[in-house]
Design a protein around this motif. Structure first.
Motif, PDB file in Angstrom:
ATOM      1  N   ARG A  61      11.759 107.286  14.921  1.00  0.00           N
ATOM      2  CA  ARG A  61      11.209 108.641  14.814  1.00  0.00           C
ATOM      3  C   ARG A  61      12.348 109.647  14.663  1.00  0.00           C
ATOM      4  NH1 ARG A  61       8.986 112.343  19.026  1.00  0.00           N
ATOM      5  NH2 ARG A  61       7.243 113.516  18.113  1.00  0.00           N
ATOM      6  N   VAL A  62      12.132 110.637  13.795  1.00  0.00           N
ATOM      7  CA  VAL A  62      13.072 111.744  13.618  1.00  0.00           C
ATOM      8  C   VAL A  62      12.348 113.031  13.979  1.00  0.00           C
ATOM      9  CG1 VAL A  62      14.588 112.981  12.026  1.00  0.00           C
ATOM     10  CG2 VAL A  62      14.219 110.514  11.734  1.00  0.00           C
ATOM     11  N   THR A  63      12.961 113.829  14.830  1.00  0.00           N
ATOM     12  CA  THR A  63      12.362 115.116  15.198  1.00  0.00           C
ATOM     13  C   THR A  63      13.342 116.245  14.928  1.00  0.00           C
ATOM     14  OG1 THR A  63      13.112 114.859  17.500  1.00  0.00           O
ATOM     15  CG2 THR A  63      10.864 114.137  16.970  1.00  0.00           C
ATOM     16  N   TYR A  64      12.769 117.406  14.631  1.00  0.00           N
ATOM     17  CA  TYR A  64      13.570 118.614  14.434  1.00  0.00           C
ATOM     18  C   TYR A  64      12.966 119.688  15.327  1.00  0.00           C
ATOM     19  CZ  TYR A  64      16.251 122.276  12.086  1.00  0.00           C
ATOM     20  OH  TYR A  64      17.115 123.317  11.813  1.00  0.00           O
ATOM     21  N   TYR A  65      13.674 120.003  16.414  1.00  0.00           N
ATOM     22  CA  TYR A  65      13.149 120.884  17.453  1.00  0.00           C
ATOM     23  C   TYR A  65      11.748 120.435  17.867  1.00  0.00           C
ATOM     24  CZ  TYR A  65      17.216 123.634  16.299  1.00  0.00           C
ATOM     25  OH  TYR A  65      18.519 124.032  16.090  1.00  0.00           O
ATOM     26  N   ASP A  66      11.645 119.146  18.160  1.00  0.00           N
ATOM     27  CA  ASP A  66      10.441 118.496  18.681  1.00  0.00           C
ATOM     28  C   ASP A  66       9.326 118.295  17.650  1.00  0.00           C
ATOM     29  OD1 ASP A  66      11.546 118.263  21.260  1.00  0.00           O
ATOM     30  OD2 ASP A  66      10.897 120.286  21.786  1.00  0.00           O
ATOM     31  N   ALA A  67       9.484 118.801  16.432  1.00  0.00           N
ATOM     32  CA  ALA A  67       8.496 118.545  15.380  1.00  0.00           C
ATOM     33  C   ALA A  67       8.844 117.232  14.681  1.00  0.00           C
ATOM     34  CB  ALA A  67       8.480 119.687  14.366  1.00  0.00           C
ATOM     35  N   ASP A  68       7.846 116.372  14.502  1.00  0.00           N
ATOM     36  CA  ASP A  68       8.071 115.066  13.890  1.00  0.00           C
ATOM     37  C   ASP A  68       8.247 115.237  12.381  1.00  0.00           C
ATOM     38  OD1 ASP A  68       8.045 112.433  13.002  1.00  0.00           O
ATOM     39  OD2 ASP A  68       6.477 111.818  14.389  1.00  0.00           O
ATOM     40  N   ILE A  69       9.417 114.858  11.857  1.00  0.00           N
ATOM     41  CA  ILE A  69       9.671 114.950  10.417  1.00  0.00           C
ATOM     42  C   ILE A  69       9.924 113.569   9.817  1.00  0.00           C
ATOM     43  CG2 ILE A  69      10.543 117.328  10.532  1.00  0.00           C
ATOM     44  CD1 ILE A  69      13.411 116.147  10.301  1.00  0.00           C
ATOM     45  N   THR A  70       9.588 112.527  10.547  1.00  0.00           N
ATOM     46  CA  THR A  70       9.868 111.157  10.102  1.00  0.00           C
ATOM     47  C   THR A  70       9.224 110.867   8.749  1.00  0.00           C
ATOM     48  OG1 THR A  70       9.724 110.518  12.425  1.00  0.00           O
ATOM     49  CG2 THR A  70       9.852 108.739  10.801  1.00  0.00           C
ATOM     50  N   GLY A  71      10.036 110.475   7.777  1.00  0.00           N
ATOM     51  CA  GLY A  71       9.525 110.055   6.484  1.00  0.00           C
ATOM     52  C   GLY A  71       8.957 111.148   5.616  1.00  0.00           C
ATOM     53  N   LYS A  72       9.103 112.394   6.014  1.00  0.00           N
ATOM     54  CA  LYS A  72       8.595 113.483   5.178  1.00  0.00           C
ATOM     55  C   LYS A  72       9.446 113.627   3.921  1.00  0.00           C
ATOM     56  CE  LYS A  72       6.387 116.220   8.825  1.00  0.00           C
ATOM     57  NZ  LYS A  72       5.022 115.905   8.381  1.00  0.00           N
ATOM     58  N   ALA A  73       8.880 114.236   2.890  1.00  0.00           N
ATOM     59  CA  ALA A  73       9.595 114.422   1.629  1.00  0.00           C
ATOM     60  C   ALA A  73      10.807 115.327   1.846  1.00  0.00           C
ATOM     61  CB  ALA A  73       8.666 115.028   0.587  1.00  0.00           C
ATOM     62  N   PRO A  74      11.891 115.109   1.090  1.00  0.00           N
ATOM     63  CA  PRO A  74      13.092 115.928   1.270  1.00  0.00           C
ATOM     64  C   PRO A  74      12.840 117.430   1.182  1.00  0.00           C
ATOM     65  CG  PRO A  74      13.594 114.032  -0.102  1.00  0.00           C
ATOM     66  CD  PRO A  74      12.112 114.012   0.113  1.00  0.00           C
ATOM     67  N   HIS A  75      11.974 117.864   0.245  1.00  0.00           N
ATOM     68  CA  HIS A  75      11.755 119.312   0.105  1.00  0.00           C
ATOM     69  C   HIS A  75      11.041 119.890   1.331  1.00  0.00           C
ATOM     70  CE1 HIS A  75       7.797 117.876  -1.380  1.00  0.00           C
ATOM     71  NE2 HIS A  75       7.347 119.038  -0.966  1.00  0.00           N
ATOM     72  N   ARG A  76      10.210 119.081   1.999  1.00  0.00           N
ATOM     73  CA  ARG A  76       9.535 119.561   3.202  1.00  0.00           C
ATOM     74  C   ARG A  76      10.514 119.660   4.366  1.00  0.00           C
ATOM     75  NH1 ARG A  76       4.012 116.575   4.422  1.00  0.00           N
ATOM     76  NH2 ARG A  76       3.964 118.279   5.955  1.00  0.00           N
ATOM     77  N   ILE A  77      11.437 118.712   4.449  1.00  0.00           N
ATOM     78  CA  ILE A  77      12.452 118.773   5.496  1.00  0.00           C
ATOM     79  C   ILE A  77      13.387 119.955   5.247  1.00  0.00           C
ATOM     80  CG2 ILE A  77      14.423 117.540   6.500  1.00  0.00           C
ATOM     81  CD1 ILE A  77      12.824 114.935   6.002  1.00  0.00           C
ATOM     82  N   ALA A  78      13.714 120.202   3.979  1.00  0.00           N
ATOM     83  CA  ALA A  78      14.547 121.357   3.641  1.00  0.00           C
ATOM     84  C   ALA A  78      13.846 122.654   4.040  1.00  0.00           C
ATOM     85  CB  ALA A  78      14.870 121.354   2.156  1.00  0.00           C
ATOM     86  N   ARG A  79      12.554 122.741   3.773  1.00  0.00           N
ATOM     87  CA  ARG A  79      11.806 123.947   4.145  1.00  0.00           C
ATOM     88  C   ARG A  79      11.721 124.129   5.648  1.00  0.00           C
ATOM     89  NH1 ARG A  79       6.788 123.227  -0.133  1.00  0.00           N
ATOM     90  NH2 ARG A  79       7.952 123.840  -2.009  1.00  0.00           N
TER      91      ARG A  79
END
Length: 245
Positions: A61-79
């Motif tokens: 699992r990958v989280t960004y300030y507790d929001a799960d970003i696991t496997g999301k598209a690169p543009h969504r992670i950038a946003r």
């Protein structure tokens, strides 16, 4: 109390029978300059690619300030606020430096990048960022005409165009002359002072130890040590991974 920004828990990625990232659990400190180091082949870039959505992890699992970003598209992670550079610069070689920076937020079409009055604010910001990284005089030059170090600065300007909160740099000093390494280091320090969090993969140990607040060490796809530079460089596990002693 240390605030955690980007984090991975039990992250794994295998290619065939090789586990490039192996059950890695890592935390990066908010508002700090974090370094991710390790011997060649220790899984650092694969880890970056899993975190930023370039490839999907097999598990974890990958989280960004507790929001799960696991496997999301690169543009969504950038946003979400995570920007990154690459080990080998990703630029548009036949577009100008200015057009390259604009392409970070606009479709990479020359006719659409500069023509619309609606985009004048973006053009002004792109010029401001070229000045910030010290290559404003190359605004009209094709990216392929820039030195490799200047291309690294151009790529960083493109990353900054999206105004990310966290910036991941993959070997920013690789193949760059000492003067430009100092410029990149000064940029990282000044941007960090303005509130940007950094995660830097780098093999230049002198740079890592002078620049970083927090160092994570990878070996064989997982974290073996983490802490301030002064502590990590004395860790027997780190010495063994790097020097075999």
């Amino acid at each position: 109390m240390t605030r955690i920004g980007l984090a991975a828990t039990g992250l794994s990625k295998a290619f065939g029978g090789v586990r490039a990232v192996d059950d890695a659990t890592v935390e990066f400190h908010h508002g700090k300059i974090n370094a991710l180091i390790g011997p060649n082949g220790s899984g650092k870039t694969t880890f970056f690619n899993c975190v930023t959505g370039m490839i999907k992890p097999d598990s974890g699992r990958v989280t960004y300030y507790d929001a799960d970003i696991t496997g999301k598209a690169p543009h969504r992670i950038a946003r979400a606020g995570v920007g990154r550079s690459f080990q080998l610069c990703r630029i548009f070689p036949r577009m100008t430096a200015l057009e390259n920076v604009l392409a970070a937020v606009r479709p990479p079409s020359r006719a659409r990048l500069l023509a619309s009055a609606h985009h004048r604010g973006d053009v002004a910001r792109a010029r401001e960022l070229l000045s910030r990284v010290g290559i404003e005089h190359l605004e009209s030059s094709e990216a392929r005409a820039l030195s490799y170090g200047q291309q690294k600065l151009l790529e960083l300007a493109g990353v900054l165009m999206a105004d990310p909160d966290t910036i991941m740099l993959d070997e920013p000093a690789g193949g760059v002359n000492p003067a430009l390494i100092e410029r990149i280091a000064a940029l990282v320090r000044s941007l960090n002072a303005e509130g940007k969090t950094f995660i830097v993969v780098e093999h230049n140990m002198e740079l890592v130890m002078s620049l970083s607040d927090h160092v994570i060490v990878f070996d064989r796809g997982t974290q073996i040590s983490a802490g301030p530079p002064s502590v990590v460089q004395q860790d027997p596990r780190v010495l063994e991974a790097y020097l075999g002693i």
